[in-house]
Scaffold this active site. Structure first.
Site, mmCIF file in Angstrom:
data_model
loop_
_atom_site.group_PDB
_atom_site.id
_atom_site.type_symbol
_atom_site.label_atom_id
_atom_site.label_comp_id
_atom_site.label_asym_id
_atom_site.label_seq_id
_atom_site.Cartn_x
_atom_site.Cartn_y
_atom_site.Cartn_z
ATOM 1 N N LEU A 119 0.824 -1.204 0.000
ATOM 2 C CA LEU A 119 0.000 0.000 0.000
ATOM 3 C C LEU A 119 0.859 1.256 0.000
ATOM 4 O O LEU A 119 0.329 2.365 -0.111
ATOM 5 C CB LEU A 119 -0.928 -0.020 1.220
ATOM 6 C CG LEU A 119 -1.793 -1.284 1.314
ATOM 7 C CD1 LEU A 119 -2.569 -1.316 2.627
ATOM 8 C CD2 LEU A 119 -2.752 -1.359 0.133
ATOM 9 N N ARG A 120 2.129 1.075 0.184
ATOM 10 C CA ARG A 120 3.128 2.155 0.100
ATOM 11 C C ARG A 120 3.089 3.165 1.226
ATOM 12 O O ARG A 120 3.826 4.148 1.216
ATOM 13 C CB ARG A 120 3.030 2.891 -1.235
ATOM 14 C CG ARG A 120 3.317 2.017 -2.446
ATOM 15 C CD ARG A 120 4.595 1.276 -2.334
ATOM 16 N NE ARG A 120 5.148 0.880 -3.626
ATOM 17 C CZ ARG A 120 6.308 0.278 -3.794
ATOM 18 N NH1 ARG A 120 7.053 -0.036 -2.757
ATOM 19 N NH2 ARG A 120 6.737 -0.038 -5.011
ATOM 20 N N ASP A 173 0.528 -9.666 -5.406
ATOM 21 C CA ASP A 173 1.857 -9.077 -5.209
ATOM 22 C C ASP A 173 1.876 -7.617 -5.666
ATOM 23 O O ASP A 173 2.864 -7.115 -6.179
ATOM 24 C CB ASP A 173 2.939 -9.871 -5.944
ATOM 25 C CG ASP A 173 4.299 -9.760 -5.256
ATOM 26 O OD1 ASP A 173 5.315 -10.089 -5.886
ATOM 27 O OD2 ASP A 173 4.337 -9.323 -4.092
#
Lengths: 415, 319, 173
Positions: A55-56, A297
């Site tokens: 999700l950064r 991924d």
């Protein structure tokens, strides 16, 4: 309606109330619907569970944010996802985990299950406070793609996790053999002159991990299998009764190293896309259950980081919104019943993540995905909610689009 | 799969790799180079073909030799040549490769000669130009990572054709660090495309890439066996870094097994030619006696290199 | 116009040689423009009195249509076995039309040095000039439609022959 865990696969209506599945088939007595979703011609299944989506946040907000990626998740029919610990800073402190969970909850989209760092800073030296992290909400511990070359540290980490029943997720790749490599060591890498990672970088790591599992009894989930021999090792390990599971990324189900073409950086992935024989083994492994589940991924990468020569480009592909259509594509090609294919992205990941989810029996959380299996759409940047537009499937037409996604009985996506 | 080097009419738009380049196009480049060799022998070594065109030498990796030959070739075509040593300029300040390209395009570049340390960089540039509607700008790969050095491959083919005439009858051996060699890859593609029946690579396992046979070559670890009956022997340069990476114990040991000496050369045909892309490491891959001997065509390779590059640039600029 | 109405190449060559015999410098060097001019230069060297060294010139690198048409596929090598500076040169070509090939040849020759003089001998002058270029010696003059090309061929036995083809099949001269 398809519920793989309960073997349910026929036309039926689903009744949802108070955030839970109220009934399947027949309306409960005194039923009055606030809203009716017409699912004629569509498929109703448990919300997808994605065992790996980056999700950064925290740290990489210029690549993507929780807002964009959770919107992408529900647009892709994903109602629960696990995110790896390689944020910045890594998820090695309970405070970070709590903040992430809190942020995610407040957005009211998909459920987020963080995977905690196995070692502090992911540096591979000292183990994290797994107890505290579990209390904060971590469902497992992993090194993501960071190296853990010191086998003694790995052994201690597994012993500690085994003591308390924590699950450990490991990516099987020998750090030394993989050093500097960006593509599978084979004819394609030789032609393109790309530094390569041999297949045995995976099998050597698997052998070591299986030995440690045997010694410690820890539950290990092997993340992102990629080789033919790796699948064979998994099969033998399961047969020998080791407490191990594994997954494959959706890209490795469809693509192989030849798809790199003339250095297409969208095909720069970790682990690398391997040969046709490897891809065939992964597909066969999914069918016979050696490979437990498929994940996206999901790894959003900003344009600047992809528009570079292949080896310099940041690896990863955006995939939350492609998991479903690509899984359907695989099912069609293998002539698999839809239920078996959906199992790999609903019931199976629920099992591995240890969640009571991925099914639709009365009393279950009403996390539902309603999709049109025959709706064709073209993969274009404008069609993706994710901030990452980096996918090898750009420009291709896929079939399968989510029409409604429900989380806890609420419609969080309408397409 | 679409060949990014060719335009919609099947003409050469860029020169990125010899792989997949049709034999007719390779043949035409070699034929076009022939008159350019004689231009070098005139007093006025210029022809006006690229007058008014701006050729940018973009060297992300240092190479005075290659850059100089491209500069000479472009100037002999009357082009305006601008040299950019990127290592010391913008990219060091963090400008991306494609931003650098966009800036140069704004300066009316007609052709980019690109050398880069990463395989695929010229392909990326060519693709970017095509995606941004600048297909009239041509890209020439002057060496990308380990992947390719097509103008070197072409000048090697030109040299072989000059001395040996017909590829279909030849046995060619390429000796040394094939794993890291873009020169070897390009030459192998060129030789197999032109129908060379026996292409050999000779080297230790550490210096040969996986599945190299798939490129159409025979592998030899024993240099004496590999040299038997060869018409052409191409020696590759061994870089000193290879000793650090535990690929080889020492230069001395390499020379013992894979260095070309007068004695080993006797195993090849009596009229065999010896080639080397340069610069040579005397006493590491090649003995001075051989490098300066009668079989060596290493110096003519350099002359042919300018003519071949002139041919490439004049064919591209006319398409 | 058909091939039948073209003059005979051998007879026209004879007439051209006649005109040149008393007029060209005794030490003139003949430079034929590939490929028709090259054949003619060789024949003229035999037919004219005295020693006339023969050279060959390929003008592909000096053509003015490179930007439109690119580099020609078939190239020959300019071969001048003598010094250009101080020479009296006769350029030889088969057909003089727009004059562009001759302009290219003159530019190329000057890159070899400064000749004392250049004259032009052509087998056929078909008019249609686009540049101010005229031949010193002309075998025969013809009017030819724009959509046709005049082509000189050389048979295996060395005999020369003129023919007509649709334009575009041969690069214009």
């Amino acid at each position: 309606m398809i519920d793989p865990r309960h073997g349910f696969d026929r036309k039926a209506s689903l009744y949802v109330a108070a955030g839970k599945v109220a009934a399947v088939g027949e309306a409960p007595g005194g039923w009055h619907a606030n809203r009716v979703l017409d699912a004629a011609g569509l498929v109703v299944c448990p919300g997808l569970i994605d065992s790996s989506a980056r999700l950064r946040e925290p740290g990489f907000e210029y690549k993507a944010t929780l807002e964009s990626e959770l919107a992408a998740a529900v647009a892709g029919g994903v109602t629960s996802l696990a995110c790896p610990p390689d944020t910045d800073p890594p998820l090695d402190e309970p405070g970070l985990v709590q903040m992430l969970k809190h942020r995610a909850r407040s957005l009211n989209q998909a459920h987020v299950y963080p995977i905690g760092a196995l070692t502090v800073g992911l540096k591979g030296d000292t183990i994290t406070e797994m107890g505290e992290l579990t209390e904060a909400g971590c469902i497992a511990f992993s090194q993501a793609d960071a190296a853990l070359a010191d086998t003694q540290v790995l052994l201690r980490a597994l012993q500690y996790a085994a003591t308390f029943g924590y699950r450990v997720w490991l990516r099987p790749q020998d750090v030394h053999l993989a050093r500097g490599g960006v593509a599978h060591d084979g004819e394609v890498a030789t032609r393109l002159g790309l530094p390569a990672i041999p297949g045995f970088a995976e099998t050597i790591a698997l052998d070591a991990i299986f030995e440690l599992v045997r010694a410690t009894g820890v539950h290990v989930h092997l993340a992102r299998l990629s080789t033919h021999d790796g699948v064979a090792r998994m099969r033998a390990a399961k047969k020998a009764g080791l407490p191990v599971t594994c997954d494959v990324a959706i890209h490795h189900v469809h693509l192989c190293d030849v798809d790199i073409g003339w250095f297409n950086a969208h095909c720069h992935l970790v682990p690398p896309l391997r040969g046709t024989r490897d891809r065939a083994a992964l597909r066969a492994g999914l069918v016979d259950g050696t490979v437990d589940l498929i994940c996206s991924d999901h790894t959003p990468v900003d344009d600047d980081a992809k528009q570079l020569p292949f080896a310099e480009a940041e690896p990863g592909a955006t995939a939350l919104e492609l998991l479903l259509p690509l899984t359907l594509q695989w099912a069609k090609e293998e002539k698999l019943p839809l239920s078996a294919a959906l199992d790999r992205i609903t019931a199976a990941p629920a099992r591995v993540l240890g969640l009571d989810a991925g099914h639709l029996a009365p009393g279950a959380d009403a996390d539902v995905c309603v999709f049109d299996p025959d709706l064709h759409w073209v993969v274009a940047p404008s069609a993706l909610r994710s901030q990452g537009k980096n996918t090898p499937f750009l420009g291709l037409e896929l079939s399968g689009k989510v029409r409604y996604t429900l989380v806890g009985g609420q419609v969080v996506h309408e397409g | 799969m679409h060949n990014p080097q060719l335009n919609a009419d099947g003409e050469l738009q860029h020169l990125l790799t010899l792989e997949g380049l049709p034999a007719e196009i390779i043949g035409r480049i070699l034929d076009t180079a022939v008159p350019f060799v004689s231009i070098a022998e005139r007093d006025v070594k210029k022809v006006p073909l690229l007058r008014g065109k701006a050729v940018f030498n973009l060297f992300f990796e240092n190479s005075t030799r290659t850059r100089t030959t491209f500069e000479i070739a472009a100037k002999r075509l009357s082009a305006d040549v601008i040299n950019l040593n990127i290592g010391v300029s913008s990219t060091a300040k963090g400008e991306t490769l494609l931003d650098t390209i966009d800036n140069l395009v704004a300066m009316n570049a007609d052709m980019f000669i690109v050398r880069h340390g990463q395989s695929g960089a010229p392909h990326l540039i060519a693709q970017h130009l095509s995606a941004t509607n600048r297909s009239h700008i041509h890209v020439v790969n002057a060496g990308d990572g380990r992947h390719g050095h097509p103008t070197q491959g072409l000048l090697d083919l030109f040299t072989i054709r000059h001395y040996k005439r017909y590829f279909r009858e030849l046995t060619v051996a390429i000796v040394g660090d094939v794993l890291h060699s873009r020169v070897a890859r390009s030459l192998i593609h060129g030789l197999t495309t032109l129908g060379t029946p026996e292409v050999r690579v000779i080297g230790p396992q550490t210096l040969l890439p996986t599945a190299v046979e798939a490129l159409g070559v025979h592998v030899f670890h024993d240099m004496r066996q590999g040299l038997a009956g060869c018409d052409v022997v191409v020696m590759l340069r061994l870089q000193s870094e290879r000793m650090k990476g535990s690929l080889l114990p020492s230069a001395g040991e390499f020379f013992k097994h894979y260095g070309l000496t007068v004695e080993k050369l006797k195993l090849a045909k009596p009229d065999a030619i010896v080639m080397h892309p340069g610069p040579m490491n005397r006493g590491v891959e090649i003995d001075s006696a051989v490098a300066d001997g009668t079989h060596s065509v290493i110096l003519p390779q350099v002359t042919f290199g300018i003519a071949v590059r002139m041919a490439v640039m004049s064919i591209l600029a006319g398409n | 116009m058909t091939t039948g109405s073209l003059p005979d190449a051998e007879i026209t060559l004879g007439r051209l040689a006649e005109k040149m015999r008393d007029a060209v410098a005794f030490d003139a060097k003949l430079i034929g423009i590939y490929s028709g001019g090259a054949w003619l230069a060789e024949r003229l060297a035999d037919m004219l009195d005295g020693e006339h060294p023969v050279g060959y010139i390929d003008v592909s690198f000096y053509r003015d249509d490179y930007a439109q048409k690119g580099l020609r596929a078939k190239l020959a090598t300019t071969t001048l076995p003598f010094e250009v500076p101080g020479s009296r040169i006769v350029l030889v070509d088969d057909v003089l039309y727009t004059g562009r090939s001759v302009r290219a040849a003159i530019n190329e020759l000057f890159d070899y040095g400064r000749p004392d003089s250049i004259e032009l001998a052509v087998l056929i002058d078909r008019g249609g000039r686009e540049l101010p270029i005229e031949a010193t010696y002309v075998g025969a003059r013809l009017a030819v439609a724009r959509d046709l090309s005049i082509v000189l061929q050389r048979h295996l036995d060395g005999r020369l022959e003129l023919s007509v083809e649709p334009a575009g099949s041969v690069a214009g001269a």
